[in-house]
Design a protein around this motif. Structure first.
Motif, PDB file in Angstrom:
ATOM      1  N   VAL A  70      -1.547   2.142  -7.346  1.00 44.62           N
ATOM      2  CA  VAL A  70      -2.497   3.012  -6.632  1.00 44.62           C
ATOM      3  C   VAL A  70      -1.868   3.662  -5.410  1.00 44.62           C
ATOM      4  CG1 VAL A  70      -4.442   1.644  -7.436  1.00 44.62           C
ATOM      5  CG2 VAL A  70      -3.421   1.134  -5.199  1.00 44.62           C
ATOM      6  N   SER A  71      -0.611   3.319  -5.098  1.00 49.27           N
ATOM      7  CA  SER A  71       0.043   3.981  -3.968  1.00 49.27           C
ATOM      8  C   SER A  71       0.209   5.476  -4.234  1.00 49.27           C
ATOM      9  CB  SER A  71       1.412   3.348  -3.685  1.00 49.27           C
ATOM     10  OG  SER A  71       2.283   3.521  -4.799  1.00 49.27           O
ATOM     11  N   GLY A  72       0.140   5.852  -5.502  1.00 43.51           N
ATOM     12  CA  GLY A  72       0.216   7.274  -5.847  1.00 43.51           C
ATOM     13  C   GLY A  72      -1.132   7.966  -5.792  1.00 43.51           C
ATOM     14  N   TYR A  73      -2.225   7.185  -5.586  1.00 39.90           N
ATOM     15  CA  TYR A  73      -3.552   7.772  -5.465  1.00 39.90           C
ATOM     16  C   TYR A  73      -3.827   8.055  -3.977  1.00 39.90           C
ATOM     17  CZ  TYR A  73      -3.985   5.872 -10.224  1.00 39.90           C
ATOM     18  OH  TYR A  73      -3.788   5.576 -11.539  1.00 39.90           O
ATOM     19  N   ASN A  74      -4.994   8.532  -3.694  1.00 39.18           N
ATOM     20  CA  ASN A  74      -5.277   8.879  -2.294  1.00 39.18           C
ATOM     21  C   ASN A  74      -5.635   7.646  -1.465  1.00 39.18           C
ATOM     22  OD1 ASN A  74      -8.188   8.363  -2.424  1.00 39.18           O
ATOM     23  ND2 ASN A  74      -8.337  10.257  -3.603  1.00 39.18           N
ATOM     24  N   ALA A  75      -5.687   7.806  -0.140  1.00 37.38           N
ATOM     25  CA  ALA A  75      -5.889   6.685   0.784  1.00 37.38           C
ATOM     26  C   ALA A  75      -7.219   5.979   0.553  1.00 37.38           C
ATOM     27  CB  ALA A  75      -5.796   7.187   2.228  1.00 37.38           C
ATOM     28  N   LYS A  76      -8.259   6.742   0.230  1.00 42.12           N
ATOM     29  CA  LYS A  76      -9.572   6.141   0.012  1.00 42.12           C
ATOM     30  C   LYS A  76      -9.538   5.169  -1.161  1.00 42.12           C
ATOM     31  CE  LYS A  76     -14.428   7.362  -0.806  1.00 42.12           C
ATOM     32  NZ  LYS A  76     -15.386   8.474  -1.000  1.00 42.12           N
ATOM     33  N   LEU A  77      -8.864   5.566  -2.233  1.00 46.72           N
ATOM     34  CA  LEU A  77      -8.767   4.693  -3.406  1.00 46.72           C
ATOM     35  C   LEU A  77      -7.908   3.468  -3.108  1.00 46.72           C
ATOM     36  CD1 LEU A  77      -8.384   7.335  -6.274  1.00 46.72           C
ATOM     37  CD2 LEU A  77     -10.463   6.303  -5.320  1.00 46.72           C
TER      38      LEU A  77
END
Length: 239
Positions: free
Chosen positions: A73-80
């Motif tokens: 999830v480090s490639g997803y946005n901060a909220k996720l």
């Protein structure tokens, strides 16, 4: 949240739960996991799992540990990412909370598990105690010892110790009734020998004279003493 996360001794989070937390399609999350594993050169099949969908059809999912989940999830946005981190904190809190049985069967199962754990601990202790006793014996000895001193160090009567060594192929008596080491113990590094001399009275033409003769004396090396100490700690007495 209606998805049940797999709970084992090694905590994992399913790709289905990751998809729900991140508002993503499960198919896309699985694809991202496969791409990630390929990039970091990990066999993705190690994390494969099976579940049944609403139509009771068998489907595949992936079960990731914390490190791989955060990496994904480090490639997803901060909220996720924040959602995932908070969920892991919940899982770890649940894992550290004491288990309180709610039914009689659960209480019996918990008692049985605790009894099994105690049995395993006692088994490990039984293996460790002879080794600890052996170390205590070695601490009190320096260098190689003769049979009498070895028996004294082990806390065994010399006669019984000699008989045990003969019966278990550590030593034998030669044609002059003197104790000698068995050659296999030399090869194992358990024993060594040293030359010794002794005098015997000899009658020559009515005159007693003393002759010097040579033989060898068996010695027990520190390695051999360690082995014997473990053995005697287990059997508790000489056979």
């Amino acid at each position: 949240m209606n998805i049940q996360t797999l709970q084992t001794n090694n905590q994992t989070m399913s790709s289905r739960e990751i998809a729900e937390l991140c508002d993503k399609n499960h198919f896309h999350v699985k694809r991202d996991i496969e791409t990630m594993c390929q990039q970091i050169e990990i066999d993705v099949s190690k994390f494969g799992g099976i579940y049944f969908d609403a139509s009771n059809r068998q489907q595949t999912e992936y079960l990731l540990d914390r490190d791989l989940t955060i990496t994904l999830v480090s490639g997803y946005n901060a909220k996720l990412r924040y959602r995932i981190v908070k969920r892991w904190q919940e899982l770890e809190a649940q894992a550290s909370a004491p288990v309180i049985p709610q039914t009689l069967s659960q209480a019996l199962r918990l008692a049985a598990d605790q009894a099994d754990l105690i049995d395993k601990q006692n088994e490990r202790l039984a293996l460790v105690e002879p080794k600890a006793a052996a170390l205590d014996v070695i601490d009190s000895a320096t260098g190689s010892l003769n049979a009498r001193d070895t028996a004294k160090t082990l806390g065994v009567q010399p006669q019984k110790f000699n008989a045990w060594c003969i019966a278990h192929n550590w030593m034998y008596r030669d044609n002059k009734d003197k104790l000698q080491m068995c050659s296999n113990r030399l090869q194992q590094g358990f024993m060594s020998q040293r030359p010794v001399t002794y005098t015997v009275p000899v009658n020559r033409n009515g005159v007693t004279v003393y002759e010097t003769r040579a033989t060898t004396q068996p010695l027990f090396t520190p390695k051999g003493l360690t082995h014997l100490a473990k053995t005697f700690a287990i059997v508790h007495e000489v056979a």
